[in-house]
Design an enzyme around this catalytic site. Structure first.
Site, PDB file in Angstrom:
ATOM      1  N   ASP A  92       1.947  -4.513  12.180  1.00 12.43           N
ATOM      2  CA  ASP A  92       0.739  -4.901  12.924  1.00 12.43           C
ATOM      3  C   ASP A  92      -0.350  -5.464  11.997  1.00 12.43           C
ATOM      4  O   ASP A  92      -1.111  -6.338  12.385  1.00 12.43           O
ATOM      5  CB  ASP A  92       0.189  -3.698  13.667  1.00 12.43           C
ATOM      6  N   PHE A  93      -0.401  -4.934  10.780  1.00 12.47           N
ATOM      7  CA  PHE A  93      -1.483  -5.345   9.878  1.00 12.47           C
ATOM      8  C   PHE A  93      -1.215  -6.695   9.220  1.00 12.47           C
ATOM      9  O   PHE A  93      -2.037  -7.199   8.457  1.00 12.47           O
ATOM     10  CB  PHE A  93      -1.759  -4.238   8.846  1.00 12.47           C
ATOM     11  N   GLU A 125      -4.356  -6.841   2.915  1.00 13.51           N
ATOM     12  CA  GLU A 125      -3.132  -7.568   3.268  1.00 13.51           C
ATOM     13  C   GLU A 125      -3.209  -9.049   2.901  1.00 13.51           C
ATOM     14  O   GLU A 125      -2.239  -9.639   2.431  1.00 13.51           O
ATOM     15  CB  GLU A 125      -2.817  -7.415   4.756  1.00 13.51           C
ATOM     16  N   HIS A 174       0.396   0.152  16.298  1.00 11.90           N
ATOM     17  CA  HIS A 174       1.481   0.584  15.426  1.00 11.90           C
ATOM     18  C   HIS A 174       2.842   0.364  16.092  1.00 11.90           C
ATOM     19  O   HIS A 174       3.800   1.065  15.799  1.00 11.90           O
ATOM     20  CB  HIS A 174       1.331   2.058  15.051  1.00 11.90           C
ATOM     21  N   PHE A 177       2.366  -1.108   8.284  1.00  7.48           N
ATOM     22  CA  PHE A 177       2.880  -1.326   9.644  1.00  7.48           C
ATOM     23  C   PHE A 177       2.788  -2.831   9.841  1.00  7.48           C
ATOM     24  O   PHE A 177       1.825  -3.448   9.393  1.00  7.48           O
ATOM     25  CB  PHE A 177       2.033  -0.605  10.696  1.00  7.48           C
ATOM     26  N   GLU A 237       0.825  -1.206   0.000  1.00  4.38           N
ATOM     27  CA  GLU A 237       0.000   0.000   0.000  1.00  4.38           C
ATOM     28  C   GLU A 237       0.866   1.265   0.000  1.00  4.38           C
ATOM     29  O   GLU A 237       1.754   1.380   0.836  1.00  4.38           O
ATOM     30  CB  GLU A 237      -0.916  -0.017   1.235  1.00  4.38           C
TER      31      GLU A 237
HETATM   32  C1  LIG Z   1      -5.661  -3.397   7.547  1.00  5.51           C
HETATM   33  C2  LIG Z   1      -4.920  -2.111   7.474  1.00  5.51           C
HETATM   34  N1  LIG Z   1      -4.002  -1.923   6.518  1.00  5.51           N
HETATM   35  C3  LIG Z   1      -3.317  -0.762   6.434  1.00  5.51           C
HETATM   36  C4  LIG Z   1      -3.558   0.247   7.315  1.00  5.51           C
HETATM   37  C5  LIG Z   1      -2.756   1.546   7.230  1.00  5.51           C
HETATM   38  N2  LIG Z   1      -3.656   2.656   6.881  1.00  5.51           N
HETATM   39  C6  LIG Z   1      -4.201   3.459   7.827  1.00  5.51           C
HETATM   40  S1  LIG Z   1      -5.291   4.542   7.189  1.00  5.51           S
HETATM   41  C7  LIG Z   1      -5.012   4.004   5.601  1.00  5.51           C
HETATM   42  C8  LIG Z   1      -5.772   4.627   4.476  1.00  5.51           C
HETATM   43  C9  LIG Z   1      -7.251   4.537   4.742  1.00  5.51           C
HETATM   44  O1  LIG Z   1      -7.994   4.997   3.672  1.00  5.51           O
HETATM   45  P1  LIG Z   1      -9.575   4.980   3.700  1.00  5.51           P
HETATM   46  O2  LIG Z   1     -10.082   3.657   4.156  1.00  5.51           O
HETATM   47  O3  LIG Z   1     -10.040   5.446   2.381  1.00  5.51           O
HETATM   48  O4  LIG Z   1      -9.960   6.022   4.844  1.00  5.51           O
HETATM   49  P2  LIG Z   1      -9.547   7.568   4.945  1.00  5.51           P
HETATM   50  O5  LIG Z   1      -8.246   7.607   5.658  1.00  5.51           O
HETATM   51  O6  LIG Z   1      -9.489   8.103   3.587  1.00  5.51           O
HETATM   52  O7  LIG Z   1     -10.630   8.196   5.756  1.00  5.51           O
HETATM   53  C10 LIG Z   1      -4.090   2.962   5.600  1.00  5.51           C
HETATM   54  C11 LIG Z   1      -3.632   2.250   4.393  1.00  5.51           C
HETATM   55  C12 LIG Z   1      -4.521   0.002   8.313  1.00  5.51           C
HETATM   56  N3  LIG Z   1      -4.821   0.941   9.247  1.00  5.51           N
HETATM   57  N4  LIG Z   1      -5.192  -1.166   8.366  1.00  5.51           N
END
Ligand SMILES: Cc1ncc(C[n+]2csc(CCOP(=O)(O)OP(=O)(O)O)c2C)c(N)n1
Lengths: 327, 366
Positions: A86-87, A61, A128, A84, A30
């Site tokens: 964690d995921f 993931e 995290h 991270f 990502e």
């Molecule tokens: C399962 C998982 N993978 C990766 C992340 C890292 N991460 C945190 S926020 C984010 C983007 C989220 O985008 P969206 O769902 O569109 O929500 P927005 O932040 O735009 O409100 C990512 C990839 C995570 N929190 N959880």
């Protein structure tokens, strides 16, 4: 003369060189393309290697690891990034059931690397900052590495990419840009073998066995102990699966007193495994109980005050080491 | 507008954008309620602005995930909930939490990791609440809440409560396995679940087009045979109305509903991110569609309030925030050793009253 580089830059260089060396290597994860990764490990990769080999994926993931497995079965060499570590929990099934068991079940190796930032000390809180190593150390068929120096970070990512088995490569995010561990690395290609521990400091009275960022506390403690007349050896495990049993046996026999230090929580941590190994191989040589300094059995807290209490530090290592030395 | 002109104007917009909503009277909302909504919109933005200032002063630890430009989704949707409904906010739904009764002081305590913070300094951001307050607190791994809220909806039915479980999901998080697994279970069981896709066009640096080939993410509902809807996420009253309809459908036992609110994330993913990857043209387009400015204009144009009356509401927000922030600033840090407490329930004598499993009264069959 070459400049000293950071731990993060070492990982970046290692990946870059492997991608240049072998067309089969590609990366998926990502925000690794245009953005260059949440921590900038893949900065500039998209421009150099193109979007066929640097693949920005949806947030999935399990999908990422599954796709890496499939591509590896076709002869490619995927490196999957967890934004991270964690995921990685979301990909648990693909890793432990598919990747880990493939060779044993039907003879097909799954040469993938799953890498990502692990560990605490950066006020990341319970989602995290985790140290997920033991979920995977308990799974035969996987390899788990956790480099703690800049030299190793590069050498081990290269070794992981070339390895025939699935490797979980844990990068300690506290080390990413830490000035203290910047290093000038060799110009020529090198790897650090998976499965081999390193002696970071020779000593005769007591052994500190550790890995990851905790070796800094161990080295500091060893310095301080030296002034108190206690000579401490510091062993960096580097690889948690498979463990370097010979190195552990050797240091236990040499000093007769072992303290194991890790950031991961206590119950089911690698310290328990190392202790058993020492009991089995070097019991007669021991002059005291094998002790451990770890995080307590709790999730990693967010607040600075709490996290500082939670994590092992030099003082906690010193206290345990003094106690052990006194036996 | 002629067909050609429409096509032309669409071409000029970033894909997925909608034109400003026609000003129309608010269906069924009294002037007082409309002003109440204004208060929450404004409070949402102002609390976040204050948090952002604290972040710059180094008083907020870790990430700070704002909702600038998206406030209408949180406020409009949460305002439609009934008291018995259960909500699971995501990290950009501070406004929804305000509507459901969380006070600014809790956010300040939480973000500054102070003693008395809802998570006792153990966790941060909006990761708090509790079922007793009508919330399911989120965790960082995305998608996780959908199956959990499925369970809330299931239990609501088993316990004979007329509740709807509602949660939000980002455009990015609709790609997770958990989202699909939760929707799958909820749909075949016809559970009262409303999931609002907050499509703010960017998941960190990943544009929605790299997340899905669909133009409307609400189309994912087709895979489950459930009702779907798309709403302008920058129009608070439209969001409110669409959520009410979704909640009604769910309450009638028609099963889950997927509602997509289109909007734009007007700041970085987190405070550290300046969102350089967002095309300038796209950012400018959405800047003109600030949901709060649009709503202010509507309230004044339709003579629901005078600018002075709106200013008085803003004044009220300021004084609440000042007061709450002072409380939070004065609070001490939590006791360090408290981080290893509360991992398990206190041990009780297995024969005692306290140890008996608690069954909610309405689940007991005589
Ligand atoms: C399962 C998982 N993978 C990766 C992340 C890292 N991460 C945190 S926020 C984010 C983007 C989220 O985008 P969206 O769902 O569109 O929500 P927005 O932040 O735009 O409100 C990512 C990839 C995570 N929190 N959880």
């Amino acid at each position: 003369m070459a400049e000293p580089i950071t731990y993060l830059e070492a990982i970046r260089q290692g990946l870059w060189e492997e991608m240049e060396r072998d067309r089969r290597v590609f990366m998926l994860g990502e925000d690794i393309g245009v953005y260059g990764g949440a921590f900038k490990v893949t900065k500039g990769f998209l421009e150099k290697f193109g979007k066929e080999r640097i693949i920005d994926t949806p947030i999935a993931e399990s999908g990422i690891v599954g796709a890496a497995i499939g591509a590896s079965l076709m002869g490619l060499r995927p490196v999957a990034e967890m934004q991270f570590i964690d995921f990685i929990a979301c990909a648990f099934n693909q890793i432990t059931n598919f990747a880990a068991k493939s060779r044993w079940r039907y003879g097909a190796g799954v040469p993938i690397v799953i890498r990502g930032p692990a560990g605490g000390g950066v006020r990341g809180g319970p989602f995290h900052s985790q140290n997920p190593e033991m979920y995977f150390v308990h799974t035969p068929g996987l390899k788990v590495v956790a480099p703690g120096t800049t030299y190793d970070a590069k050498g081990m990512i290269k070794a992981a990419v070339r390895d025939e088995d699935p490797v979980i490569y844990l990068e300690h995010k506290y080390l990413y840009r830490l000035p203290r561990i910047k290093e000038v690395l060799p110009e020529e290609d090198y790897t650090v073998p998976i499965g081999k521990a390193a002696v970071r400091r020779e000593g005769t009275d007591i052994s500190l066995i550790t890995y990851g960022s905790m070796q800094l506390h161990c080295l500091d403690a060893a310095e301080a102990l030296d002034k108190e007349g206690v000579s401490a050896e510091v062993i960096d495990l580097r690889t948690l699966l498979p463990l370097d049993a010979d190195a552990i046996e050797a240091t236990a026999k040499k000093t007769g007193k072992v303290l194991i230090v890790h950031e991961d929580t206590r119950t089911g941590g690698i310290a328990g495994e190392v202790t058993s190994l020492i009991n089995e191989r070097a019991f007669e040589y021991l002059d005291g109980p094998v002790l451990r300094v770890t995080s307590p059995d709790a999730p990693v807290p967010y607040s600075a005050a709490l996290e500082d209490f939670f994590l092992p530090n030099t003082q906690k290592v010193m206290d345990a080491a003094r106690k052990l030395a006194a036996y | 507008m002629s067909k050609a002109a429409r096509k032309e104007s669409r071409r000029k917009q970033p894909p997925g954008a909608r034109t400003a909503p026609e000003a129309r009277p608010a269906k069924g909302l009294s002037p007082d309620k409309q002003l109440d909504i204004y208060y929450y919109l404004k409070l949402n933005r102002m609390v976040e602005e204050r948090l952002s200032a604290l972040y710059r002063q180094g008083k907020v630890q870790g990430g700070l995930y704002g909702s600038k430009g998206q406030e209408a989704i949180s406020v409009g949707s949460a305002y439609a909930l009934a008291p018995q409904d259960v909500l699971a906010p995501m990290i950009r739904n501070l406004g929804a939490m305000l509507v459901r009764g969380v006070k600014p002081v809790e956010f300040f305590l939480q973000y500054m990791q102070k003693e008395g913070s809802p998570c006792k300094g153990r966790d941060t951001s909006l990761h708090f609440g509790g079922i007793d307050r009508g919330f399911v607190p989120p965790i960082s791994p995305l998608g996780t809440l959908v199956p959990v809220l499925t369970g809330v909806a299931l239990a609501g039915r088993m316990l004979g409560r007329k509740l709807v479980a509602m949660t939000y999901i980002g455009d990015g998080a609709t790609s997770t396995g958990d989202f699909h697994e939760g929707m799958g279970i909820a749909s075949v069981m016809r559970l009262p679940l409303v999931v609002i896709i907050e499509n703010n066009r960017w998941a960190y640096s990943t544009p929605v087009a790299a997340q899905s080939l669909l133009t409307d993410l609400a189309e994912k509902a087709r895979a489950y045979g459930i009702p779907q809807g798309v709403v302008d996420g920058n129009d608070v009253l439209a969001v409110h109305e669409a959520t009410e309809s979704a909640l009604d459908l769910a309450r009638q036992g028609k099963g889950p509903v997927l509602l997509e609110a289109k909007t734009m994330r007007m700041r970085g993913h987190s405070e550290h991110d300046d969102a350089w990857y967002v095309p300038e043209e796209e950012r400018r387009f959405w800047e003109k569609r600030d949901p709060i400015a649009l709503y202010e204009k509507r309230l004044v144009d339709q003579e629901v309030a005078t600018p002075e009356e709106l200013a008085a509401i803003v004044e009220r927000c300021t004084s609440e925030i000042d007061r709450d922030l002072a409380v939070a600033e004065a609070a001490p840090s939590p006791r360090p050793e408290s981080c290893i407490e509360d991992i398990y329930a206190p041990l009780a004598d297995p024969g005692s009253e306290e140890a008996a499993p608690k069954t909610p009264a309405s689940a007991r069959r005589s």
